[in-house]
Motif scaffolding. Structure first.
Motif, PDB file in Angstrom:
ATOM      1  N   HIS A  40       0.815  -1.213   0.000  1.00 24.52           N
ATOM      2  CA  HIS A  40       0.000   0.000   0.000  1.00 24.52           C
ATOM      3  C   HIS A  40       0.855   1.273   0.000  1.00 24.52           C
ATOM      4  CE1 HIS A  40      -3.622  -2.318   0.425  1.00 24.52           C
ATOM      5  NE2 HIS A  40      -3.225  -2.864   1.555  1.00 24.52           N
ATOM      6  N   ASP A  75      -1.329   4.883   6.037  1.00 25.63           N
ATOM      7  CA  ASP A  75      -2.012   5.094   4.760  1.00 25.63           C
ATOM      8  C   ASP A  75      -3.285   5.849   5.101  1.00 25.63           C
ATOM      9  OD1 ASP A  75      -3.629   4.962   2.505  1.00 25.63           O
ATOM     10  OD2 ASP A  75      -2.935   2.972   1.927  1.00 25.63           O
ATOM     11  N   ARG A  78      -6.680   4.873   3.357  1.00 24.37           N
ATOM     12  CA  ARG A  78      -7.329   3.657   3.863  1.00 24.37           C
ATOM     13  C   ARG A  78      -7.519   3.701   5.372  1.00 24.37           C
ATOM     14  NH1 ARG A  78      -3.992   2.295  -0.320  1.00 24.37           N
ATOM     15  NH2 ARG A  78      -4.907   1.001  -1.981  1.00 24.37           N
ATOM     16  N   LEU A  80      -5.301   3.371   7.691  1.00 22.49           N
ATOM     17  CA  LEU A  80      -4.599   2.162   8.104  1.00 22.49           C
ATOM     18  C   LEU A  80      -3.228   2.528   8.650  1.00 22.49           C
ATOM     19  CD1 LEU A  80      -4.669  -1.031   7.977  1.00 22.49           C
ATOM     20  CD2 LEU A  80      -3.497  -0.793   5.771  1.00 22.49           C
ATOM     21  N   ASP A 199      -7.610  -7.894   5.938  1.00 26.09           N
ATOM     22  CA  ASP A 199      -8.381  -7.213   4.895  1.00 26.09           C
ATOM     23  C   ASP A 199      -9.876  -7.129   5.221  1.00 26.09           C
ATOM     24  OD1 ASP A 199      -6.295  -6.453   3.282  1.00 26.09           O
ATOM     25  OD2 ASP A 199      -6.626  -7.968   1.731  1.00 26.09           O
ATOM     26  N   THR A 204      -9.783  -3.382   3.585  1.00 28.56           N
ATOM     27  CA  THR A 204      -8.752  -3.147   2.578  1.00 28.56           C
ATOM     28  C   THR A 204      -8.705  -4.311   1.595  1.00 28.56           C
ATOM     29  OG1 THR A 204      -7.140  -4.097   4.122  1.00 28.56           O
ATOM     30  CG2 THR A 204      -7.307  -1.699   4.041  1.00 28.56           C
ATOM     31  N   THR A 206      -5.606  -6.162  -0.294  1.00 23.78           N
ATOM     32  CA  THR A 206      -4.148  -6.219  -0.384  1.00 23.78           C
ATOM     33  C   THR A 206      -3.722  -7.310  -1.346  1.00 23.78           C
ATOM     34  OG1 THR A 206      -4.009  -5.530   1.942  1.00 23.78           O
ATOM     35  CG2 THR A 206      -2.014  -6.451   0.938  1.00 23.78           C
TER      36      THR A 206
END
Length: 246
Positions: A40, A75, A78, A80, A199, A204, A206
């Motif tokens: 990411h 991130d 996201r 994250l 995820d 997310t 990935t």
């Protein structure tokens, strides 16, 4: 002094999902978080300075800049955050490290996802994934359809200390436990962690082809780190069955 030193003030986070990657059995947490960061293109967001962490400095290939051995990558799109650790943590310091990070959880409203390997001899079947929770974290496990543990057990090391801290404070958190190679780095188990646990919980997507295609390369790259952990006196994070009368 315990603190989280933010390096990029332009990163805006709103109750992010925090994926923890302290080294443990099969190095599954470290492999998974390292892959998340690369996949990411996450930015180096903060350095972690906690009492109890080894007083060492880390450098990387083709870069003269030193960093702390435990770092946060973010991130913002996201929402994250991934915790990357290049060192194992002494068992006597696990509680201190957990308390240090807990302050950041409180300040940011982060939802922690803790990762552990459960040592199992490898065979042809894919590794199983189980989930545990504190607070209302069980709701996230239900949405992600992560299975309940099939037996009693405990989680030790810094991951276990942070789960215990979440339990004591009634914080929403989950722990993902994946069957892992007890002796060697296990990219396959890390892939299961990402696809079937991280995820769905973090919302997310990935790509994990690299974990499969480069499994041998990843194992070789992590082998020296794994050997250092086995030889050290530090206790890594791990899940293990809870035997009667122990």
């Amino acid at each position: 002094m315990a603190r989280i030193s933010v390096l990029d003030d332009e990163v805006s986070l709103d109750e992010p999902t925090l994926v923890e990657g302290f080294p443990g059995v099969g190095l599954v947490g470290k492999i998974a978080t390292d892959h998340l960061i690369e996949a990411h293109d996450m930015v180096h967001y903060a350095n972690v300075h906690c009492d109890g962490l080894p007083r060492v400095a880390v450098y990387h290939e083709s870069d003269p800049s030193l960093t702390s051995p435990v770092r946060l990558y973010a991130d913002a799109e996201r929402d994250l955050v991934a915790l990357r650790s290049d060192v194992p943590v002494n068992p006597g310091a696990a509680t201190e490290v957990a308390g240090c990070l807990d302050t950041w959880f409180e300040d940011t409203g982060a939802f922690p996802v803790f990762l552990s390997g459960l040592g199992r001899e490898k065979d042809e079947t894919p590794p199983d994934l189980y989930g545990v929770a504190t607070g209302n974290g069980g709701d996230a496990l239900s949405r992600a359809e992560v299975e309940d543990p099939p037996e009693s057990g405990l989680v030790s090391g810094p991951t276990g200390a942070m789960l215990a801290e979440s339990l004591e404070r009634g914080r929403d958190a989950v722990g993902l436990i994946v069957e892992s190679d007890p002796q060697f780095p296990d990219p396959e188990a890390a892939r299961v962690l990402i696809l079937d646990g991280i995820d769905p919980i973090a919302g997310t997507e990935t790509p994990t082809e690299g974990l499969v295609d480069q499994a041998t390369e990843i194992k070789n790259a992590k082998q020296a780190f794994a050997k250092r952990m086995q030889e050290a006196t530090e206790e890594s994070s791990q899940a293990e069955p809870l035997k009667m009368f122990q």
